[in-house]
Motif scaffolding. Structure first.
Motif, short mmCIF file in Angstrom:
data_model
loop_
_atom_site.label_atom_id
_atom_site.label_comp_id
_atom_site.label_asym_id
_atom_site.label_seq_id
_atom_site.Cartn_x
_atom_site.Cartn_y
_atom_site.Cartn_z
N PHE A 98 4.63 4.32 21.00
CA PHE A 98 3.81 5.50 20.82
C PHE A 98 4.56 6.81 21.06
CE2 PHE A 98 0.30 8.36 22.30
CZ PHE A 98 -0.30 8.47 21.06
N PHE A 99 5.56 6.78 21.94
CA PHE A 99 6.13 8.04 22.40
C PHE A 99 6.63 8.97 21.28
CE2 PHE A 99 9.30 10.92 24.04
CZ PHE A 99 8.57 11.56 25.01
N PRO A 100 7.44 8.47 20.32
CA PRO A 100 7.94 9.40 19.29
C PRO A 100 6.83 10.12 18.54
CG PRO A 100 9.15 7.35 19.22
CD PRO A 100 8.02 7.13 20.16
N VAL A 101 5.75 9.39 18.24
CA VAL A 101 4.64 10.02 17.51
C VAL A 101 3.94 11.03 18.41
CG1 VAL A 101 2.51 9.59 16.26
CG2 VAL A 101 4.36 7.93 16.14
N TRP B 103 5.31 12.64 20.82
CA TRP B 103 6.20 13.79 21.00
C TRP B 103 6.15 14.73 19.80
CZ3 TRP B 103 7.45 15.94 25.09
CH2 TRP B 103 8.48 16.87 25.15
N MET B 104 6.04 14.15 18.62
CA MET B 104 5.93 14.92 17.40
C MET B 104 4.67 15.79 17.46
SD MET B 104 6.00 13.26 13.65
CE MET B 104 6.52 14.20 12.24
N THR C 225 4.91 18.63 20.16
CA THR C 225 5.71 19.79 19.73
C THR C 225 4.99 20.60 18.67
OG1 THR C 225 7.64 18.40 20.10
CG2 THR C 225 8.01 20.49 19.00
N PRO D 193 12.05 20.20 28.49
CA PRO D 193 10.69 20.32 27.97
C PRO D 193 9.69 19.64 28.88
CG PRO D 193 11.90 18.64 26.77
CD PRO D 193 12.87 19.25 27.74
N LEU E 11 6.62 17.19 29.54
CA LEU E 11 6.27 15.96 28.83
C LEU E 11 4.83 15.98 28.31
CD1 LEU E 11 8.12 13.11 30.74
CD2 LEU E 11 8.72 14.22 28.60
N LEU F 137 7.73 19.68 12.10
CA LEU F 137 6.99 18.52 12.62
C LEU F 137 5.53 18.55 12.17
CD1 LEU F 137 8.52 18.24 16.18
CD2 LEU F 137 9.08 16.93 14.15
N LEU G 159 -1.87 -0.32 17.90
CA LEU G 159 -0.80 0.65 18.14
C LEU G 159 0.50 0.21 17.48
CD1 LEU G 159 -0.84 3.28 19.69
CD2 LEU G 159 0.11 2.09 21.65
N LEU H 97 1.59 1.47 14.13
CA LEU H 97 1.93 2.88 14.00
C LEU H 97 3.36 3.12 13.46
CD1 LEU H 97 0.60 5.62 14.46
CD2 LEU H 97 1.51 5.61 16.76
N PHE I 77 4.40 4.51 9.75
CA PHE I 77 4.97 5.85 9.78
C PHE I 77 6.05 5.98 8.72
CE2 PHE I 77 6.03 9.73 12.17
CZ PHE I 77 4.74 10.11 12.49
N LEU J 270 12.55 13.05 11.05
CA LEU J 270 12.27 14.38 11.61
C LEU J 270 12.11 14.33 13.12
CD1 LEU J 270 9.60 16.02 9.28
CD2 LEU J 270 11.95 16.73 9.68
N VAL J 271 11.26 13.40 13.59
CA VAL J 271 10.95 13.39 15.02
C VAL J 271 12.15 12.92 15.83
CG1 VAL J 271 9.87 11.11 15.10
CG2 VAL J 271 9.25 12.82 16.78
N TRP K 263 14.68 15.59 16.19
CA TRP K 263 14.20 16.54 17.19
C TRP K 263 14.40 15.99 18.60
CZ3 TRP K 263 13.69 20.84 19.22
CH2 TRP K 263 12.72 21.17 20.15
N MET K 264 14.07 14.71 18.78
CA MET K 264 14.23 14.12 20.11
C MET K 264 15.69 14.06 20.54
SD MET K 264 11.39 11.09 19.87
CE MET K 264 11.90 10.22 21.34
N TRP L 29 13.04 0.72 15.95
CA TRP L 29 11.72 1.25 16.33
C TRP L 29 10.76 1.13 15.15
CZ3 TRP L 29 8.79 5.43 14.40
CH2 TRP L 29 7.63 5.72 15.14
#
Lengths: 299, 309
Positions: free
Chosen positions: A41-44, A46-47, A50, A63, A65, A267, B121, B124, B128, B135-136, B139-140, B181
């Motif tokens: 879940f984290f990347p989504v 985080w998107m 932001t 940043p 969290l 984003l 979940l 997802l 995606f 993109l994400v 950014w990360m 991922w």
């Protein structure tokens, strides 16, 4: 509770130590579930964080969290500055055409594979399996040459969404046939044969009996085909340079290379593009997973 | 309809419809597909094979050169480096995706509250799209403001923000993990479906006999899902072999070729250096590789079909 499954195995009252051990294990398992969910879940997350914060917060290090404020300017600005609606409309058109083509052809092939025994059936099945494995990038060069001037007709298929949808459909078609065949297999043979005996032709049986019984499968194939074309980048990027007909995947990617695009706008655009497939996959998850895993698990 | 009537109907069918059913119908049904794939897949493969035997300087007519493109390819260290990178990338993705897929499937196979949600979940990353995924993660992994720096710096030996995609080793690692991922939910869901078919009585009997959970896993569960894992290994190899968009948009094959797999090399050769005939030869080499994997896949699947009866 996590231990209910095993309670039948140990009918005696568990000692305190055993119970403590079970508790520890169940906590350990919960932690593992949490880790899996976090990674997923984290990347989504985080998107989204932001994108919905005000721009200045994205250039703060380290940043926070969780979101510090709510500011949807990025969404407004990206619609103002980039032709997002047009990109999305192009993608929808492209994906719609590819879906109709793919589902239409896949129904015929899947019915022939599922309901009929014929010489060459096994060869056809192997042909489909093998083409499903073909990497797009390996034929991008010849496809590009062919698309520049379609050899038989002398017309250019480049810079055209229908032309692009043709090649997208070609790549999704084998999977479509395969998934639908598995769905058609669930219609009991007796049902089909009874109708045949009653005098219906095989095509009428397909139309009036098999298809109505496998609607979820049809929708699942439609969703997979639609979002294959929606997401597809390699062919779209190679064939389409004209800004007016750019699909969203190419439009978005072109925003990456523009260094001055603020990250929250980028984003936000990415989220808008990702929401339709995510919604459809979650809603249709049961059928899509069943259709695709049937092929992989059952063989 | 009663069972008897059904049997009668079936008997009638065997006698009557065998003759009545037109024998050409299945061919008529698959003909559009064959024609379609013939034009859009088989003909391009043929065209690629043909043009790999020619040389075509930009804007001039092509000239027959026989196997010159292949000689150049086999004598080129860059080609072998690309092959090495491709195989290493594939191997790494297979290991991570199957390892994490199996691990997460085992975790999600237990009974716990919110299991349906956790499984939901999982779709997802799978749903995606590639470009927003890139993109994400770009950014990360941003060297200045990326959130991965925060996590990396909690490690005791990291005292400054890593350069991520600009560092060959970290770029390789990042590309593999990002591919994984996006890819692992598929493997996880397939393995979950396979775990559901493992006979529970057997596992429970073994538990009663005093086998530990680990022993049960290796003696009962693993053998039962081994065919699925084998199939998934082949699928993972072909999916990672196919991967273009993620690598292309994350690194473009760089830094200094660290993530330059064969599909990236083909694309660059054709559309950056406009060397279409050499790109076609690379495409043939890649095609042979894909065909080998595809044949292994088909062979395994047919054998499993036979074993299943």
């Amino acid at each position: 509770m996590a231990t209910t499954v095993r309670s039948g195995v140990a009918p005696h009252t568990p000692s305190r130590r055993v119970r403590a051990g079970r508790l520890a294990r169940s906590v350990g398992a919960s932690v593992l579930v949490l880790v899996v969910c976090l990674i997923t879940f984290f990347p989504v997350y985080w998107m989204a964080v932001t994108a919905i914060q005000s721009s200045r917060l994205s250039t703060v290090y380290p940043p926070s969290l969780w979101p510090r404020d709510l500011d949807l300017t990025a969404f407004r600005e990206v619609f103002r500055d980039e032709p997002i609606e047009r990109w999305i409309a192009n993608s929808a058109l492209l994906a719609g055409m590819a879906t109709i083509l793919c589902v239409g052809l896949a129904i015929l092939g899947a019915y022939a594979l599922s309901a009929m025994r014929w010489r060459g059936r096994a060869v056809f099945a192997v042909f489909l399996l093998a083409t499903q494995m073909l990497p797009e990038a390996l034929i991008i060069v010849p496809i590009f040459k062919i698309y520049n001037e379609f050899p038989l007709l002398g017309i250019s298929l480049r810079e055209s969404l229908p032309g692009l949808s043709l090649i997208d459909a070609a790549f999704i078609l084998p999977i479509g046939v395969w998934v639908l065949k598995n769905m058609f297999d669930t219609v009991p043979r007796e049902v089909r044969e009874a109708a045949l005996v009653d005098g219906a032709g095989p095509i009428r049986v397909l139309w009036q009996i098999v298809l109505p019984l496998t609607k979820p499968g049809l929708v699942a194939v439609g969703v997979v085909a639609f979002f294959y074309a929606w997401n597809e980048f390699l062919f779209a990027q190679t064939m389409i340079q004209d800004n007016a007909i750019k699909p969203a995947s190419v439009g978005l990617a072109s925003m990456i290379s523009m260094l001055d695009t603020p990250i929250d706008r980028l984003l936000a655009a990415g989220l808008i593009f990702a929401i339709p497939p995510v919604v459809f996959y979650v809603v249709m998850q049961r059928y899509i997973v069943a259709g695709i895993t049937a092929g992989a698990v059952k063989g | 309809m009663t069972t008897q009537a059904m049997d009668l109907a079936r008997g009638a069918r065997l006698g009557a419809t065998k003759r009545r059913r037109p024998a050409f119908l299945p061919y008529l049904l698959v003909l559009p597909i064959l024609a379609y794939e013939g034009v859009f897949l088989l003909y391009p493969i043929y065209e690629g094979l043909r043009s790999s035997l020619y040389r075509q300087p930009l804007g001039r007519p092509e000239r027959w050169v026989g196997l010159a493109n292949y000689r150049r390819m086999l004598g080129d260290d860059g080609f072998w480096a690309t092959m090495g990178t491709t195989l290493a990338y594939m191997a790494a993705v297979i290991v991570v995706v199957l390892g994490f897929g199996l691990g997460s499937a085992l975790v999600l196979n237990r009974q716990f509250r919110g299991r349906a949600f956790a499984r939901g979940l999982m779709t997802l990353p799978w749903a995606f799209p590639d470009v927003p995924t890139v993109l994400v993660f770009l950014w990360m992994l941003n060297p200045n403001f990326g959130v991965m720096n925060v996590f990396a710096r909690t490690l005791p030996w990291v005292d400054s923000s890593p350069t991520w995609l600009l560092d060959p080793t970290l770029a390789k690692l990042s590309v593999v993990l990002i591919t994984a991922w996006k890819g692992f939910p598929f493997y996880s869901l397939v393995i979950l479906a396979a775990l559901q078919t493992v006979p529970q009585e057997l596992a429970e009997a073994a538990r009663v006999d005093g086998a530990s959970k680990v022993q049960v896993f290796f003696a009962v569960t693993l053998p039962a899902i081994a065919p699925t894992l084998l199939l998934l290994t082949v699928l993972a190899s072909i999916f990672s072999f196919k991967q273009f968009t993620l690598i292309w948009l994350l690194t473009g094959g760089g830094p200094s070729g660290a993530t330059n797999t064969i599909v990236i090399e083909i694309y660059n050769t054709a559309f950056r250096f406009y060397d279409f005939s050499y790109a076609a030869a690379l495409g043939v080499a890649g095609f042979l590789m894909a065909l080998t994997i595809a044949l292994v896949f088909v062979a395994i699947q047919r054998r499993q079909e036979l074993e299943a009866g």
